[in-house]
Write a protein that holds these residues in place. Structure first.
Motif, PDB file in Angstrom:
ATOM      1  N   VAL A  49       0.836  -1.205   0.000  1.00  0.00           N
ATOM      2  CA  VAL A  49       0.000   0.000   0.000  1.00  0.00           C
ATOM      3  C   VAL A  49       0.874   1.258   0.000  1.00  0.00           C
ATOM      4  CG1 VAL A  49      -1.678   1.316   1.353  1.00  0.00           C
ATOM      5  CG2 VAL A  49      -1.965  -1.147   1.069  1.00  0.00           C
ATOM      6  N   LEU A  50       1.925   1.254   0.802  1.00  0.00           N
ATOM      7  CA  LEU A  50       2.810   2.418   0.859  1.00  0.00           C
ATOM      8  C   LEU A  50       3.561   2.618  -0.458  1.00  0.00           C
ATOM      9  CD1 LEU A  50       4.144   2.078   4.501  1.00  0.00           C
ATOM     10  CD2 LEU A  50       2.624   3.848   3.599  1.00  0.00           C
ATOM     11  N   TYR A  51       3.854   1.543  -1.181  1.00  0.00           N
ATOM     12  CA  TYR A  51       4.474   1.657  -2.509  1.00  0.00           C
ATOM     13  C   TYR A  51       3.566   2.458  -3.443  1.00  0.00           C
ATOM     14  CZ  TYR A  51       5.693   0.246  -7.260  1.00  0.00           C
ATOM     15  OH  TYR A  51       5.986   0.253  -8.595  1.00  0.00           O
ATOM     16  N   PHE A  52       2.278   2.145  -3.425  1.00  0.00           N
ATOM     17  CA  PHE A  52       1.340   2.868  -4.287  1.00  0.00           C
ATOM     18  C   PHE A  52       1.148   4.320  -3.825  1.00  0.00           C
ATOM     19  CE2 PHE A  52       0.019  -1.523  -5.324  1.00  0.00           C
ATOM     20  CZ  PHE A  52       0.250  -1.460  -6.689  1.00  0.00           C
ATOM     21  N   ARG A  68       3.661  14.698 -17.713  1.00  0.00           N
ATOM     22  CA  ARG A  68       3.873  13.376 -17.119  1.00  0.00           C
ATOM     23  C   ARG A  68       4.253  12.407 -18.225  1.00  0.00           C
ATOM     24  NH1 ARG A  68       0.536   9.254 -16.510  1.00  0.00           N
ATOM     25  NH2 ARG A  68       0.945   7.759 -14.901  1.00  0.00           N
ATOM     26  N   PHE A  69       5.331  11.668 -18.024  1.00  0.00           N
ATOM     27  CA  PHE A  69       5.793  10.716 -19.024  1.00  0.00           C
ATOM     28  C   PHE A  69       5.043   9.400 -18.878  1.00  0.00           C
ATOM     29  CE2 PHE A  69       9.431  13.523 -18.420  1.00  0.00           C
ATOM     30  CZ  PHE A  69       9.660  13.901 -19.739  1.00  0.00           C
ATOM     31  N   PRO A  70       4.709   8.745 -20.000  1.00  0.00           N
ATOM     32  CA  PRO A  70       4.041   7.439 -19.900  1.00  0.00           C
ATOM     33  C   PRO A  70       5.024   6.381 -19.380  1.00  0.00           C
ATOM     34  CG  PRO A  70       4.501   7.973 -22.191  1.00  0.00           C
ATOM     35  CD  PRO A  70       4.872   9.178 -21.381  1.00  0.00           C
ATOM     36  N   GLN A  71       4.539   5.493 -18.540  1.00  0.00           N
ATOM     37  CA  GLN A  71       5.370   4.444 -17.961  1.00  0.00           C
ATOM     38  C   GLN A  71       4.885   3.088 -18.450  1.00  0.00           C
ATOM     39  OE1 GLN A  71       7.844   5.632 -16.442  1.00  0.00           O
ATOM     40  NE2 GLN A  71       7.137   7.650 -15.879  1.00  0.00           N
ATOM     41  N   THR A  72       5.820   2.178 -18.660  1.00  0.00           N
ATOM     42  CA  THR A  72       5.479   0.810 -19.066  1.00  0.00           C
ATOM     43  C   THR A  72       5.726  -0.134 -17.892  1.00  0.00           C
ATOM     44  OG1 THR A  72       7.705   0.502 -19.937  1.00  0.00           O
ATOM     45  CG2 THR A  72       6.022   1.290 -21.481  1.00  0.00           C
ATOM     46  N   TRP A  73       5.506  -1.408 -18.119  1.00  0.00           N
ATOM     47  CA  TRP A  73       5.611  -2.375 -17.037  1.00  0.00           C
ATOM     48  C   TRP A  73       7.025  -2.446 -16.477  1.00  0.00           C
ATOM     49  CZ3 TRP A  73       8.832  -6.557 -17.067  1.00  0.00           C
ATOM     50  CH2 TRP A  73       9.389  -6.911 -18.300  1.00  0.00           C
ATOM     51  N   GLU A  74       8.030  -2.149 -17.294  1.00  0.00           N
ATOM     52  CA  GLU A  74       9.411  -2.203 -16.819  1.00  0.00           C
ATOM     53  C   GLU A  74       9.649  -1.194 -15.688  1.00  0.00           C
ATOM     54  OE1 GLU A  74       8.676  -1.796 -20.084  1.00  0.00           O
ATOM     55  OE2 GLU A  74       9.686  -3.362 -21.214  1.00  0.00           O
ATOM     56  N   PHE A  75       9.067  -0.011 -15.825  1.00  0.00           N
ATOM     57  CA  PHE A  75       9.208   1.014 -14.785  1.00  0.00           C
ATOM     58  C   PHE A  75       8.638   0.520 -13.467  1.00  0.00           C
ATOM     59  CE2 PHE A  75       7.111   4.372 -12.371  1.00  0.00           C
ATOM     60  CZ  PHE A  75       8.197   5.169 -12.049  1.00  0.00           C
ATOM     61  N   TYR A  76       7.460  -0.088 -13.508  1.00  0.00           N
ATOM     62  CA  TYR A  76       6.824  -0.552 -12.274  1.00  0.00           C
ATOM     63  C   TYR A  76       7.579  -1.732 -11.667  1.00  0.00           C
ATOM     64  CZ  TYR A  76       3.129   2.546 -13.724  1.00  0.00           C
ATOM     65  OH  TYR A  76       2.434   3.659 -14.099  1.00  0.00           O
ATOM     66  N   ALA A  77       8.121  -2.614 -12.495  1.00  0.00           N
ATOM     67  CA  ALA A  77       8.901  -3.746 -11.981  1.00  0.00           C
ATOM     68  C   ALA A  77      10.171  -3.260 -11.295  1.00  0.00           C
ATOM     69  CB  ALA A  77       9.244  -4.700 -13.125  1.00  0.00           C
ATOM     70  N   ILE A  78      10.859  -2.320 -11.915  1.00  0.00           N
ATOM     71  CA  ILE A  78      12.098  -1.808 -11.331  1.00  0.00           C
ATOM     72  C   ILE A  78      11.817  -1.002 -10.070  1.00  0.00           C
ATOM     73  CG2 ILE A  78      14.009  -0.206 -11.719  1.00  0.00           C
ATOM     74  CD1 ILE A  78      13.956  -1.169 -14.647  1.00  0.00           C
ATOM     75  N   SER A  79      10.789  -0.170 -10.092  1.00  0.00           N
ATOM     76  CA  SER A  79      10.500   0.642  -8.904  1.00  0.00           C
ATOM     77  C   SER A  79      10.019  -0.225  -7.744  1.00  0.00           C
ATOM     78  CB  SER A  79       9.497   1.740  -9.231  1.00  0.00           C
ATOM     79  OG  SER A  79       8.249   1.192  -9.593  1.00  0.00           O
ATOM     80  N   ALA A  80       9.284  -1.293  -8.019  1.00  0.00           N
ATOM     81  CA  ALA A  80       8.859  -2.199  -6.942  1.00  0.00           C
ATOM     82  C   ALA A  80      10.061  -2.912  -6.335  1.00  0.00           C
ATOM     83  CB  ALA A  80       7.841  -3.210  -7.464  1.00  0.00           C
ATOM     84  N   CYS A  81      10.987  -3.358  -7.180  1.00  0.00           N
ATOM     85  CA  CYS A  81      12.199  -4.000  -6.664  1.00  0.00           C
ATOM     86  C   CYS A  81      13.040  -3.018  -5.861  1.00  0.00           C
ATOM     87  CB  CYS A  81      13.019  -4.584  -7.812  1.00  0.00           C
ATOM     88  SG  CYS A  81      12.246  -6.007  -8.590  1.00  0.00           S
ATOM     89  N   LEU A  82      13.138  -1.789  -6.314  1.00  0.00           N
ATOM     90  CA  LEU A  82      13.879  -0.761  -5.575  1.00  0.00           C
ATOM     91  C   LEU A  82      13.218  -0.477  -4.229  1.00  0.00           C
ATOM     92  CD1 LEU A  82      16.177   1.304  -5.523  1.00  0.00           C
ATOM     93  CD2 LEU A  82      14.629   2.913  -6.622  1.00  0.00           C
ATOM     94  N   PHE A  83      11.893  -0.466  -4.192  1.00  0.00           N
ATOM     95  CA  PHE A  83      11.175  -0.238  -2.939  1.00  0.00           C
ATOM     96  C   PHE A  83      11.458  -1.372  -1.951  1.00  0.00           C
ATOM     97  CE2 PHE A  83       7.421   0.276  -0.210  1.00  0.00           C
ATOM     98  CZ  PHE A  83       7.453   1.643  -0.025  1.00  0.00           C
ATOM     99  N   ILE A  84      11.516  -2.594  -2.441  1.00  0.00           N
ATOM    100  CA  ILE A  84      11.823  -3.741  -1.579  1.00  0.00           C
ATOM    101  C   ILE A  84      13.247  -3.634  -1.048  1.00  0.00           C
ATOM    102  CG2 ILE A  84      12.177  -6.243  -1.578  1.00  0.00           C
ATOM    103  CD1 ILE A  84       9.785  -6.374  -3.541  1.00  0.00           C
ATOM    104  N   VAL A  85      14.177  -3.236  -1.906  1.00  0.00           N
ATOM    105  CA  VAL A  85      15.568  -3.077  -1.471  1.00  0.00           C
ATOM    106  C   VAL A  85      15.688  -1.954  -0.437  1.00  0.00           C
ATOM    107  CG1 VAL A  85      17.870  -2.373  -2.248  1.00  0.00           C
ATOM    108  CG2 VAL A  85      16.579  -4.068  -3.536  1.00  0.00           C
ATOM    109  N   LEU A  86      14.949  -0.874  -0.611  1.00  0.00           N
ATOM    110  CA  LEU A  86      14.980   0.213   0.366  1.00  0.00           C
ATOM    111  C   LEU A  86      14.432  -0.226   1.719  1.00  0.00           C
ATOM    112  CD1 LEU A  86      13.865   3.269  -1.789  1.00  0.00           C
ATOM    113  CD2 LEU A  86      16.139   2.808  -0.875  1.00  0.00           C
ATOM    114  N   GLY A  87      13.543  -1.215   1.739  1.00  0.00           N
ATOM    115  CA  GLY A  87      12.988  -1.713   2.989  1.00  0.00           C
ATOM    116  C   GLY A  87      13.846  -2.762   3.673  1.00  0.00           C
TER     117      GLY A  87
END
Length: 101
Positions: A49-52, A68-87
């Motif tokens: 929830v905090l990621y969103f 605002r730039f359009p984002q594809t699935w790669e952006f969300y996959a990388i940002s989710a992995c980065l969020f997990i690493v930050l935690g």
């Protein structure tokens, strides 16, 4: 707000939000639970929830700065992995640090 400041603000918010579930036993640091300590699945759900929430703030800042730039699935996959690493530091402190006493 310029682009650099907005970027660092989102990174700082992501770092704080990714570690928040591990440093307290309340859901979203507000609501108490009936458990002695929060189970891992509740912490992971809270991280999702905090990621969103951080993503929505990032999109709002990007829209405020300019187009605002359009984002594809790669952006969300990388940002989710980065969020997990930050935690990861919060996970280490909560589950892997040896308790004394």
């Amino acid at each position: 707000m310029d682009t650099s400041t907005a970027g660092w603000l989102v990174i700082a918010m992501a770092l704080a939000a990714a570690n928040l579930p591990f440093f307290n036993d309340k859901v979203f640091a507000v609501v108490g639970t009936k458990w002695q300590g929060k189970p891992l699945f509740v912490r992971l759900l809270e991280m999702t929830v905090l990621y969103f929430v951080v993503g929505a703030v990032g999109f709002a800042l990007e829209t405020q700065i300019g187009a605002r730039f359009p984002q594809t699935w790669e952006f969300y996959a990388i940002s989710a992995c980065l969020f997990i690493v930050l935690g990861f530091p919060g996970f280490i402190v909560r589950y892997l640090r040896k308790r004394h006493g």
